[in-house]
Design an enzyme around this catalytic site. Structure first.
Site: not given
Ligand code: PLP
Length: 450
Positions: A266, A309, A311, A348, A352, A379-380, A408
């Site tokens: 994350g 990680p 992303r 995305r 989001y 078409c959105e 993503y």
């Molecule tokens: C998606 C996910 C991640 C990675 O999240 P990022 O935002 O891409 O770092 C890590 N662990 C789990 C269990 C996930 O589902």
């Protein structure tokens, strides 16, 4: 490198753009943006538009930043790339070469890992509803870890492992009821979530007991994942403390030994200059400190630490390139600039409300003339790339690019409106190689039966 002082200075990306674009990005003598020593217009001439460009040096740089940063803060640590952010065999090979582990969440992601000969002992299988077949395929590949997400899965995996005469190493995914303050659709570690066993409700304690009693499962540790992208450090240390306290209770109640501990991924990345993430070293020291002090507080041996990680490994490495088509001016209201991609290759913004930086590829810093909204061809009305951004004058045929598009976007791409998904190239030292060809109309028809 000696530079002749009479040469005009080479044009450069701005300081902020250098944080968003790949580490190799620059401008050529015609002031076109370059990635990995390749000018974007040349790449489009060769591979078409829209195009996704991945920079190998940036992927390796991010792998080393993470692995090195965490090792420095916590010796017994490793980094597991979350492959759903961008699953491609060429990428998996780089991840393997860099010594990282990798996680998968489906049988399909396992197939791609296999295609890259990814070492099975470095794979971890996540997901809240893995099927019997998928678990069997993973065990047959001798996967290193499975992270169990439900009571149903405890029984199912135990059965599949027992049929194969295997004792499978597992982690249990717990939910620490911590809100990381990100988008509702990407928050996963709160009470009201489909993921993991809640500690708060007592489900996690029951899961530890049941999994430890399962003959063919070996519980090696605990996992949680708060969501994504997380720009704050605090939620990590808060959740780590809570889960380590829980681990100590489980040691006392059921003899759980926390050999491995995985506080998820994350980690945020820079999409726009106004919102840059903390450095990796800050995440590393916050997490390591929380693990050490929690172990100290609750009398636990320091576990092997894994972070995941996704992303943050690939976002910055990828740049999406589009070609401008029609431009619609609604006086006093808005200017719509349509491009040849959109939600089919990057959902995305629609899903989001994610924000991206958009740059004109040629002379990106020419004086902006007006605010425009860059929209896709689908078409959105929700199909947009970026709203109300300042861009230099545009005309049909101009190229636009969005940095930080490596995570993503492509993996969530669809064939909506029967469009073909774009080509992907990997660039390095002035060379570009196709790592996924553009789809054709024949591909669109290939799976339909008339
Ligand atoms: C998606 C996910 C991640 C990675 O999240 P990022 O935002 O891409 O770092 C890590 N662990 C789990 C269990 C996930 O589902």
């Amino acid at each position: 490198m000696p530079v002749n002082s009479t040469d005009p200075p080479m044009p450069q990306l701005t300081e902020t753009d250098r944080e968003l674009f790949p580490v190799t990005a620059g401008l050529d003598s015609g002031e076109n943006i370059t990635i990995g020593g390749c000018s974007i217009p040349d790449l489009v001439a060769e591979f078409g538009s829209p195009l996704y460009i991945y920079d190998e040096d940036t992927v390796r740089h991010m792998c080393r930043q993470f692995a090195g940063g965490f090792k420095q803060a916590y010796e017994r640590s490793h980094v597991e790339y979350s492959s759903k952010a961008f699953a491609n065999p060429a990428l998996a090979r780089i991840i393997a070469e860099e010594g990282l582990h990798m996680d998968i969440v489906t049988g399909g992601e396992l197939v791609f890992a296999k295609a890259a000969n990814f070492p099975p002992d470095r794979l971890n299988f996540h997901g809240n509803n893995k099927g019997r077949e998928e678990l069997a395929e993973a065990i047959d590949y001798r996967i290193g870890r499975v992270t169990i997400d439900s009571f149903y899965e405890i029984g199912l995996l135990n059965e599949v492992a027992s049929e194969r005469g295997v004792r499978q190493k597992v982690l249990l995914r717990v939910s620490p009821s911590v809100d990381p303050h990100t988008h509702m659709l990407t928050t996963t570690g709160v009470l009201d979530s489909k993921f993991g066993f809640s500690i708060e409700t007592g489900a996690a304690a029951e899961a530890v007991e049941r999994a430890m009693a399962a003959q063919n499962l070996e519980v090696v540790g605990l996992h949680f994942h708060l969501g994504s992208p997380i720009f704050e450090l605090e939620p990590y240390s808060q959740a780590i403390d809570y889960v380590l306290n829980f681990a100590a209770q489980m040691r006392d109640a059921h003899g759980l030994r926390l050999a491995e501990f995985n506080p998820g991924g994350g980690f945020a990345v820079g999409y726009i200059g106004e919102r840059l993430p903390p450095p990796i070293s800050a995440y590393a020291s916050e997490i390591s400190e929380a693990v050490r002090s929690g172990c100290d507080r609750y009398g636990l041996d320091e576990p092997l630490l894994t972070v995941e990680p996704g992303r943050a490994i690939v976002a910055r490495a990828g740049v999406a390139v589009y070609t401008v088509g029609g431009i619609k001016r609604i006086p006093e209201v808005r200017v719509y600039v349509s491009v040849d991609g959109g939600m089919g290759d990057n959902i995305r913004p629609a899903l989001y409300s994610s924000r991206y930086t958009v740059r004109r590829v040629r002379e990106p810093y020419a004086t902006p003339q007006e605010k425009v909204t860059v929209v896709g061809k689908y078409c959105e009305s929700g199909d947009f790339i970026a709203k109300d951004v300042d861009l230099p004058p545009l005309e049909p045929g101009d190229l636009l690019c969005t940095p930080a598009s490596g995570a993503y976007a492509v993996p969530m791409a669809s064939n909506y409106n029967m469009t073909t998904r774009p080509a992907i190239v990997m660039v390095k030292d002035g060379d570009a190689r196709l790592i996924r060809r553009r789809e054709t109309y024949a591909d669109l028809l290939a799976t339909s039966l008339v």
